[in-house]
Design a protein around this motif. Structure first.
Motif, PDB file in Angstrom:
ATOM      1  N   ASN A  98     -46.683 -14.323  20.835  1.00  0.00           N
ATOM      2  CA  ASN A  98     -45.367 -13.825  21.210  1.00  0.00           C
ATOM      3  C   ASN A  98     -45.108 -14.085  22.688  1.00  0.00           C
ATOM      4  N   PRO A  99     -43.875 -14.531  23.029  1.00  0.00           N
ATOM      5  CA  PRO A  99     -43.576 -14.903  24.410  1.00  0.00           C
ATOM      6  C   PRO A  99     -43.218 -13.717  25.309  1.00  0.00           C
ATOM      7  N   PHE A 100     -43.744 -13.751  26.530  1.00  0.00           N
ATOM      8  CA  PHE A 100     -43.392 -12.797  27.584  1.00  0.00           C
ATOM      9  C   PHE A 100     -43.088 -13.611  28.831  1.00  0.00           C
ATOM     10  N   ARG A 153     -40.049 -23.850  14.793  1.00  0.00           N
ATOM     11  CA  ARG A 153     -39.153 -23.974  15.944  1.00  0.00           C
ATOM     12  C   ARG A 153     -38.498 -22.620  16.180  1.00  0.00           C
ATOM     13  N   TRP A 154     -38.484 -22.204  17.425  1.00  0.00           N
ATOM     14  CA  TRP A 154     -37.922 -20.914  17.812  1.00  0.00           C
ATOM     15  C   TRP A 154     -36.978 -21.093  18.992  1.00  0.00           C
ATOM     16  N   VAL A 155     -35.917 -20.309  19.015  1.00  0.00           N
ATOM     17  CA  VAL A 155     -35.032 -20.231  20.174  1.00  0.00           C
ATOM     18  C   VAL A 155     -35.476 -18.995  20.944  1.00  0.00           C
ATOM     19  N   ILE A 156     -35.959 -19.198  22.162  1.00  0.00           N
ATOM     20  CA  ILE A 156     -36.535 -18.116  22.963  1.00  0.00           C
ATOM     21  C   ILE A 156     -35.653 -17.873  24.180  1.00  0.00           C
ATOM     22  N   ASN A 157     -35.236 -16.616  24.336  1.00  0.00           N
ATOM     23  CA  ASN A 157     -34.367 -16.238  25.445  1.00  0.00           C
ATOM     24  C   ASN A 157     -34.922 -15.019  26.167  1.00  0.00           C
ATOM     25  N   SER A 158     -34.516 -14.893  27.425  1.00  0.00           N
ATOM     26  CA  SER A 158     -34.887 -13.727  28.217  1.00  0.00           C
ATOM     27  C   SER A 158     -34.240 -12.488  27.609  1.00  0.00           C
ATOM     28  N   LYS A 159     -34.916 -11.358  27.740  1.00  0.00           N
ATOM     29  CA  LYS A 159     -34.406 -10.092  27.215  1.00  0.00           C
ATOM     30  C   LYS A 159     -34.557  -9.042  28.324  1.00  0.00           C
ATOM     31  N   PRO A 160     -33.566  -8.958  29.231  1.00  0.00           N
ATOM     32  CA  PRO A 160     -33.682  -8.101  30.410  1.00  0.00           C
ATOM     33  C   PRO A 160     -33.891  -6.614  30.115  1.00  0.00           C
ATOM     34  N   ASP A 161     -33.517  -6.144  28.930  1.00  0.00           N
ATOM     35  CA  ASP A 161     -33.671  -4.725  28.620  1.00  0.00           C
ATOM     36  C   ASP A 161     -35.048  -4.372  28.066  1.00  0.00           C
ATOM     37  N   SER A 162     -35.943  -5.350  27.917  1.00  0.00           N
ATOM     38  CA  SER A 162     -37.310  -5.076  27.464  1.00  0.00           C
ATOM     39  C   SER A 162     -38.068  -4.320  28.551  1.00  0.00           C
ATOM     40  N   ARG A 163     -38.997  -3.479  28.114  1.00  0.00           N
ATOM     41  CA  ARG A 163     -39.773  -2.718  29.101  1.00  0.00           C
ATOM     42  C   ARG A 163     -40.775  -3.638  29.792  1.00  0.00           C
ATOM     43  N   ILE A 164     -41.089  -3.299  31.011  1.00  0.00           N
ATOM     44  CA  ILE A 164     -42.035  -4.092  31.803  1.00  0.00           C
ATOM     45  C   ILE A 164     -43.450  -3.595  31.538  1.00  0.00           C
ATOM     46  N   VAL A 165     -44.344  -4.556  31.316  1.00  0.00           N
ATOM     47  CA  VAL A 165     -45.757  -4.277  31.041  1.00  0.00           C
ATOM     48  C   VAL A 165     -46.574  -4.903  32.163  1.00  0.00           C
ATOM     49  N   ARG A 166     -47.591  -4.199  32.624  1.00  0.00           N
ATOM     50  CA  ARG A 166     -48.458  -4.733  33.668  1.00  0.00           C
ATOM     51  C   ARG A 166     -49.729  -5.289  33.031  1.00  0.00           C
ATOM     52  N   ILE A 167     -50.088  -6.519  33.403  1.00  0.00           N
ATOM     53  CA  ILE A 167     -51.339  -7.107  32.922  1.00  0.00           C
ATOM     54  C   ILE A 167     -52.224  -7.416  34.122  1.00  0.00           C
ATOM     55  N   ALA A 219     -41.241  -8.720  27.485  1.00  0.00           N
ATOM     56  CA  ALA A 219     -41.111  -9.440  26.213  1.00  0.00           C
ATOM     57  C   ALA A 219     -39.818 -10.241  26.176  1.00  0.00           C
ATOM     58  N   MET A 220     -39.861 -11.386  25.490  1.00  0.00           N
ATOM     59  CA  MET A 220     -38.688 -12.241  25.320  1.00  0.00           C
ATOM     60  C   MET A 220     -38.237 -12.182  23.864  1.00  0.00           C
ATOM     61  N   GLU A 221     -36.990 -12.528  23.639  1.00  0.00           N
ATOM     62  CA  GLU A 221     -36.438 -12.566  22.285  1.00  0.00           C
ATOM     63  C   GLU A 221     -36.709 -13.940  21.675  1.00  0.00           C
ATOM     64  N   ALA A 222     -37.228 -13.954  20.452  1.00  0.00           N
ATOM     65  CA  ALA A 222     -37.499 -15.214  19.751  1.00  0.00           C
ATOM     66  C   ALA A 222     -36.832 -15.161  18.382  1.00  0.00           C
ATOM     67  N   VAL A 223     -35.927 -16.099  18.130  1.00  0.00           N
ATOM     68  CA  VAL A 223     -35.204 -16.184  16.865  1.00  0.00           C
ATOM     69  C   VAL A 223     -35.528 -17.534  16.234  1.00  0.00           C
ATOM     70  N   ARG A 224     -35.886 -17.514  14.946  1.00  0.00           N
ATOM     71  CA  ARG A 224     -36.246 -18.764  14.270  1.00  0.00           C
ATOM     72  C   ARG A 224     -35.065 -19.725  14.265  1.00  0.00           C
ATOM     73  N   ASP A 225     -35.324 -20.968  14.678  1.00  0.00           N
ATOM     74  CA  ASP A 225     -34.315 -22.023  14.704  1.00  0.00           C
ATOM     75  C   ASP A 225     -33.978 -22.423  13.276  1.00  0.00           C
ATOM     76  N   ASP A 226     -32.692 -22.533  12.988  1.00  0.00           N
ATOM     77  CA  ASP A 226     -32.250 -22.882  11.628  1.00  0.00           C
ATOM     78  C   ASP A 226     -32.658 -24.289  11.206  1.00  0.00           C
ATOM     79  N   SER A 227     -33.067 -25.136  12.167  1.00  0.00           N
ATOM     80  CA  SER A 227     -33.460 -26.503  11.821  1.00  0.00           C
ATOM     81  C   SER A 227     -34.832 -26.548  11.144  1.00  0.00           C
ATOM     82  N   TRP A 228     -35.570 -25.437  11.170  1.00  0.00           N
ATOM     83  CA  TRP A 228     -36.885 -25.373  10.519  1.00  0.00           C
ATOM     84  C   TRP A 228     -36.861 -24.329   9.420  1.00  0.00           C
ATOM     85  N   LYS A 229     -37.269 -24.726   8.230  1.00  0.00           N
ATOM     86  CA  LYS A 229     -37.384 -23.812   7.095  1.00  0.00           C
ATOM     87  C   LYS A 229     -38.826 -23.830   6.606  1.00  0.00           C
TER      88      LYS A 229
END
Length: 102
Positions: free
Chosen positions: A13-15, A59-73, A30-40
Protein backbone atom coordinates in the motif's frame (compact mmCIF):
# COMPACT_ATOMS: atom_id res chain seq x y z
CA UNK A 1 12.86 8.94 -2.05
CA UNK A 2 9.41 10.50 -1.78
CA UNK A 3 7.32 7.47 -0.85
CA UNK A 4 7.20 4.74 1.79
CA UNK A 5 5.29 1.66 0.63
CA UNK A 6 3.69 -0.43 3.39
CA UNK A 7 4.55 -4.12 2.98
CA UNK A 8 1.77 -6.29 4.41
CA UNK A 9 2.76 -9.89 3.66
CA UNK A 10 2.02 -10.01 -0.08
CA UNK A 11 -0.01 -6.77 -0.33
CA UNK A 12 1.63 -3.36 -0.80
CA UNK A 13 0.00 0.00 0.00
CA UNK A 14 1.33 3.46 -0.95
CA UNK A 15 2.24 6.17 1.56
CA UNK A 16 3.80 9.55 0.80
CA UNK A 17 6.53 11.15 2.86
CA UNK A 18 5.21 14.31 4.50
CA UNK A 19 8.21 15.33 6.57
CA UNK A 20 11.72 14.12 7.32
CA UNK A 21 12.19 14.58 11.04
CA UNK A 22 15.74 13.16 11.08
CA UNK A 23 17.88 10.59 9.27
CA UNK A 24 16.03 7.80 11.09
CA UNK A 25 12.54 9.29 11.54
CA UNK A 26 9.96 10.15 8.85
CA UNK A 27 6.30 11.24 8.95
CA UNK A 28 4.16 9.59 6.26
CA UNK A 29 0.51 9.62 5.15
CA UNK A 30 -1.58 6.99 3.32
CA UNK A 31 -2.43 7.61 -0.34
CA UNK A 32 -5.62 6.78 -2.22
CA UNK A 33 -5.33 3.91 -4.72
CA UNK A 34 -8.17 3.15 -7.15
CA UNK A 35 -7.96 0.26 -9.61
CA UNK A 36 -7.47 1.51 -13.18
CA UNK A 37 -10.32 0.47 -15.46
CA UNK A 38 -7.80 -0.56 -18.15
CA UNK A 39 -6.93 -3.66 -16.07
CA UNK A 40 -9.44 -6.38 -15.26
CA UNK A 41 -8.62 -9.45 -13.15
CA UNK A 42 -8.61 -12.65 -15.23
CA UNK A 43 -10.14 -15.31 -12.96
CA UNK A 44 -9.66 -19.02 -13.74
CA UNK A 45 -10.81 -22.07 -11.75
CA UNK A 46 -8.47 -23.11 -8.93
CA UNK A 47 -7.56 -22.35 -5.35
CA UNK A 48 -10.47 -21.70 -2.98
CA UNK A 49 -12.78 -19.89 -5.38
CA UNK A 50 -10.61 -19.04 -8.37
CA UNK A 51 -7.22 -17.60 -9.23
CA UNK A 52 -6.23 -14.36 -10.94
CA UNK A 53 -3.60 -15.24 -13.54
CA UNK A 54 -2.78 -11.65 -14.56
CA UNK A 55 -2.35 -10.12 -11.10
CA UNK A 56 1.26 -9.08 -11.82
CA UNK A 57 -0.06 -6.62 -14.42
CA UNK A 58 -2.24 -4.64 -12.01
CA UNK A 59 -2.72 -0.93 -12.69
CA UNK A 60 -3.71 1.59 -10.05
CA UNK A 61 -4.40 5.32 -10.06
CA UNK A 62 -2.65 6.65 -6.95
CA UNK A 63 -3.33 10.12 -5.59
CA UNK A 64 -2.40 12.12 -2.52
CA UNK A 65 -4.96 12.06 0.28
CA UNK A 66 -4.32 15.13 2.48
CA UNK A 67 -6.96 14.15 5.07
CA UNK A 68 -5.19 10.87 5.96
CA UNK A 69 -3.65 10.73 9.41
CA UNK A 70 0.10 11.13 9.70
CA UNK A 71 2.10 8.10 10.86
CA UNK A 72 5.67 8.25 12.13
CA UNK A 73 8.12 5.56 11.01
CA UNK A 74 11.63 4.93 12.25
CA UNK A 75 14.61 3.15 10.74
CA UNK A 76 16.04 0.52 13.07
CA UNK A 77 17.86 -2.80 12.90
CA UNK A 78 14.88 -4.42 11.11
CA UNK A 79 14.30 -1.57 8.63
CA UNK A 80 11.60 1.11 8.49
CA UNK A 81 8.76 0.36 10.96
CA UNK A 82 5.90 2.22 12.60
CA UNK A 83 5.02 1.98 16.31
CA UNK A 84 2.86 -1.11 15.62
CA UNK A 85 5.72 -2.92 13.88
CA UNK A 86 4.35 -2.54 10.32
CA UNK A 87 7.12 -2.63 7.70
CA UNK A 88 7.77 0.03 5.03
CA UNK A 89 10.18 0.34 2.11
CA UNK A 90 11.25 3.73 0.80
CA UNK A 91 10.80 4.26 -2.94
CA UNK A 92 10.87 6.84 -5.72
CA UNK A 93 7.33 5.88 -6.73
CA UNK A 94 4.17 4.85 -4.89
CA UNK A 95 3.24 1.17 -5.26
CA UNK A 96 -0.12 -0.57 -4.80
CA UNK A 97 -0.44 -4.35 -5.13
CA UNK A 98 -3.35 -6.49 -4.04
CA UNK A 99 -2.76 -10.23 -3.91
CA UNK A 100 -5.98 -11.73 -5.28
CA UNK A 101 -4.58 -15.25 -4.79
CA UNK A 102 -3.80 -15.05 -1.06
Amino acid sequence: MNYANHIGYSDVNPFEIVRRVSDKTIDIRAMEAVRDDSWKPDFVPGGFCGMVVNQNKQRWVINSKPDSRIVRIRNGKRGWRDASGNRYELSDKPVKFYDFNF
